[in-house]
Design a protein around this motif. Structure first.
Motif, PDB file in Angstrom:
ATOM      1  N   TYR A 179     -35.526  21.301  23.298  1.00  0.00           N
ATOM      2  CA  TYR A 179     -35.186  20.755  24.609  1.00  0.00           C
ATOM      3  C   TYR A 179     -33.759  21.168  24.976  1.00  0.00           C
ATOM      4  CZ  TYR A 179     -38.971  17.636  23.109  1.00  0.00           C
ATOM      5  OH  TYR A 179     -40.147  17.122  22.625  1.00  0.00           O
ATOM      6  N   PRO A 180     -33.566  22.298  25.626  1.00  0.00           N
ATOM      7  CA  PRO A 180     -32.215  22.687  26.023  1.00  0.00           C
ATOM      8  C   PRO A 180     -31.747  21.926  27.260  1.00  0.00           C
ATOM      9  CG  PRO A 180     -33.702  24.588  25.857  1.00  0.00           C
ATOM     10  CD  PRO A 180     -34.539  23.350  25.911  1.00  0.00           C
ATOM     11  N   GLY A 181     -30.449  21.670  27.304  1.00  0.00           N
ATOM     12  CA  GLY A 181     -29.817  21.213  28.533  1.00  0.00           C
ATOM     13  C   GLY A 181     -29.459  22.427  29.373  1.00  0.00           C
ATOM     14  N   LEU A 182     -28.278  22.414  29.980  1.00  0.00           N
ATOM     15  CA  LEU A 182     -27.868  23.501  30.868  1.00  0.00           C
ATOM     16  C   LEU A 182     -27.644  24.796  30.093  1.00  0.00           C
ATOM     17  CD1 LEU A 182     -25.294  21.539  33.055  1.00  0.00           C
ATOM     18  CD2 LEU A 182     -27.585  22.283  33.741  1.00  0.00           C
ATOM     19  N   VAL A 183     -28.327  25.857  30.532  1.00  0.00           N
ATOM     20  CA  VAL A 183     -28.191  27.173  29.915  1.00  0.00           C
ATOM     21  C   VAL A 183     -27.901  28.189  31.014  1.00  0.00           C
ATOM     22  CG1 VAL A 183     -29.253  28.918  28.447  1.00  0.00           C
ATOM     23  CG2 VAL A 183     -29.895  26.505  28.169  1.00  0.00           C
ATOM     24  N   ASP A 184     -26.987  29.093  30.755  1.00  0.00           N
ATOM     25  CA  ASP A 184     -26.584  30.106  31.736  1.00  0.00           C
ATOM     26  C   ASP A 184     -27.595  31.254  31.713  1.00  0.00           C
ATOM     27  OD1 ASP A 184     -25.118  31.478  33.615  1.00  0.00           O
ATOM     28  OD2 ASP A 184     -23.657  32.283  32.170  1.00  0.00           O
ATOM     29  N   THR A 185     -28.620  31.143  32.559  1.00  0.00           N
ATOM     30  CA  THR A 185     -29.678  32.159  32.613  1.00  0.00           C
ATOM     31  C   THR A 185     -29.987  32.487  34.070  1.00  0.00           C
ATOM     32  OG1 THR A 185     -31.514  30.591  32.740  1.00  0.00           O
ATOM     33  CG2 THR A 185     -30.700  31.154  30.533  1.00  0.00           C
ATOM     34  N   TYR A 186     -31.083  33.231  34.264  1.00  0.00           N
ATOM     35  CA  TYR A 186     -31.549  33.571  35.608  1.00  0.00           C
ATOM     36  C   TYR A 186     -32.393  32.462  36.218  1.00  0.00           C
ATOM     37  CZ  TYR A 186     -30.185  38.384  34.527  1.00  0.00           C
ATOM     38  OH  TYR A 186     -29.473  39.513  34.201  1.00  0.00           O
ATOM     39  N   PHE A 187     -32.411  31.288  35.604  1.00  0.00           N
ATOM     40  CA  PHE A 187     -33.285  30.201  36.033  1.00  0.00           C
ATOM     41  C   PHE A 187     -33.051  29.845  37.499  1.00  0.00           C
ATOM     42  CE2 PHE A 187     -34.494  25.712  36.361  1.00  0.00           C
ATOM     43  CZ  PHE A 187     -35.788  25.781  35.879  1.00  0.00           C
ATOM     44  N   ASP A 188     -34.131  29.582  38.217  1.00  0.00           N
ATOM     45  CA  ASP A 188     -34.092  29.225  39.640  1.00  0.00           C
ATOM     46  C   ASP A 188     -33.352  30.288  40.449  1.00  0.00           C
ATOM     47  OD1 ASP A 188     -34.626  27.686  41.902  1.00  0.00           O
ATOM     48  OD2 ASP A 188     -32.800  26.491  41.686  1.00  0.00           O
ATOM     49  N   ASP A 189     -33.571  31.566  40.068  1.00  0.00           N
ATOM     50  CA  ASP A 189     -32.989  32.717  40.772  1.00  0.00           C
ATOM     51  C   ASP A 189     -31.464  32.766  40.726  1.00  0.00           C
ATOM     52  OD1 ASP A 189     -35.504  33.690  41.529  1.00  0.00           O
ATOM     53  OD2 ASP A 189     -35.548  32.414  43.309  1.00  0.00           O
ATOM     54  N   SER A 190     -30.850  32.042  39.792  1.00  0.00           N
ATOM     55  CA  SER A 190     -29.405  32.130  39.652  1.00  0.00           C
ATOM     56  C   SER A 190     -29.045  33.367  38.845  1.00  0.00           C
ATOM     57  CB  SER A 190     -28.857  30.877  38.955  1.00  0.00           C
ATOM     58  OG  SER A 190     -29.407  30.757  37.664  1.00  0.00           O
ATOM     59  N   LYS A 191     -27.801  33.800  38.951  1.00  0.00           N
ATOM     60  CA  LYS A 191     -27.318  34.954  38.201  1.00  0.00           C
ATOM     61  C   LYS A 191     -26.353  34.466  37.131  1.00  0.00           C
ATOM     62  CE  LYS A 191     -27.877  38.365  41.883  1.00  0.00           C
ATOM     63  NZ  LYS A 191     -27.219  39.409  42.713  1.00  0.00           N
ATOM     64  N   PRO A 192     -26.625  34.793  35.875  1.00  0.00           N
ATOM     65  CA  PRO A 192     -25.756  34.309  34.792  1.00  0.00           C
ATOM     66  C   PRO A 192     -24.411  35.022  34.785  1.00  0.00           C
ATOM     67  CG  PRO A 192     -27.410  35.796  33.931  1.00  0.00           C
ATOM     68  CD  PRO A 192     -27.748  35.596  35.379  1.00  0.00           C
ATOM     69  N   GLY A 193     -23.481  34.414  34.067  1.00  0.00           N
ATOM     70  CA  GLY A 193     -22.187  35.057  33.876  1.00  0.00           C
ATOM     71  C   GLY A 193     -21.090  34.579  34.803  1.00  0.00           C
ATOM     72  N   GLY A 194     -21.368  33.580  35.639  1.00  0.00           N
ATOM     73  CA  GLY A 194     -20.337  33.066  36.532  1.00  0.00           C
ATOM     74  C   GLY A 194     -19.256  32.332  35.766  1.00  0.00           C
ATOM     75  N   ALA A 195     -18.059  32.327  36.324  1.00  0.00           N
ATOM     76  CA  ALA A 195     -16.922  31.714  35.630  1.00  0.00           C
ATOM     77  C   ALA A 195     -17.143  30.232  35.371  1.00  0.00           C
ATOM     78  CB  ALA A 195     -15.650  31.926  36.454  1.00  0.00           C
ATOM     79  N   GLU A 196     -17.734  29.516  36.329  1.00  0.00           N
ATOM     80  CA  GLU A 196     -17.943  28.084  36.156  1.00  0.00           C
ATOM     81  C   GLU A 196     -18.991  27.805  35.087  1.00  0.00           C
ATOM     82  OE1 GLU A 196     -17.048  24.203  36.511  1.00  0.00           O
ATOM     83  OE2 GLU A 196     -16.007  25.881  37.464  1.00  0.00           O
TER      84      GLU A 196
END
Length: 235
Positions: A179-196
């Protein structure tokens, strides 16, 4: 500790994010990886690195699910691990969701898991061994505003895998859910690697390490559930 060398592992949703990181890590541990995705170009790049098998398929399709397992058994002659990672999601107020979005999310997150398990489980039972790992979400255990459909799908996926665990344990087959919490991926069409996101989210490699942990548990041990969060995320 279970040695993953030469273990054959199907990883769905392998072209990006958690699936890709998991496929790469398992290959580093000596496993033979069968990478599954709808994206042929990204799979080609991945399998050049893993030196494994790639299968372009839709986990929501029953014939494709059958093909994934049959081709794995034909190519390698065995199947030891099934990683049900393929997943999609979106967030909105309930009344603003289209019915098609319900179908898309439930087909991938729930039906996809059901179909792959349905095909793989008879083989695992026959061999009296095997390990299914479902990549669920922390929202399998909680609800939040604007997460009605995604949350419902993850509750359903968790229930499916939890019930399956009880069915197959007498046959020597393990079922683990992560059960992962927040993961920096392409989920929901987001682009990973943002500073925040780098400050507030886990990385796909963190979840891959969790998969490795549950798979490497001794033969007499099963990790039923494993939840992970970034330290910045409240639970």
């Amino acid at each position: 500790m279970t040695d993953l060398t030469n273990q054959v592992a199907i990883v769905t949703g392998a072209s990006r994010g958690i699936g890709r990181a998991t496929a790469l890590l398992l290959a580093l541990q000596g496993a033979k990886v069968v990478a599954v995705s709808r994206s042929e170009a990204e799979l080609t790049d991945l399998t050049q690195k893993t030196q494994g098998l790639s299968i372009v398929a839709d986990v929501c399709d029953e014939a494709d699910a059958q093909h994934i397992v049959e081709e794995t058994l034909r190519y390698y002659g065995r199947l030891d691990i099934l990683i049900c990672n393929a997943g999609v999601g979106s967030f909105n107020e309930l009344e603003n969701y289209a019915v098609e979005e319900w179908d898309r999310i439930f087909d991938t997150n729930v039906k996809g898991t059901f179909l792959l398990c349905k095909v793989a489980v008879p083989h695992f039972k026959q061999e009296r061994k095997g390990h299914i790992v479902g990549i669920a979400s922390d929202v399998s255990k909680r609800t939040f505003a604007h997460g009605t459909i995604y949350g419902a799908s993850k509750f359903a996926q968790d229930a499916l895998l939890g019930s399956l665990r009880k069915e197959v344990r007498p046959h020597g087959v393990k079922v683990s859910v992560i059960y992962p919490g927040l993961v920096d991926t392409y989920f929901d069409d987001s682009k990973p690697g943002g500073a925040e996101a780098e400050k507030t989210h886990m990385r796909p490699a963190d979840i891959a390490q969790a998969v490795r942990y549950v798979l490497e548990a001794p033969a007499h041990v099963v990790v039923d559930e494993l939840m992970l969060h970034p330290v910045t995320q409240e639970w």
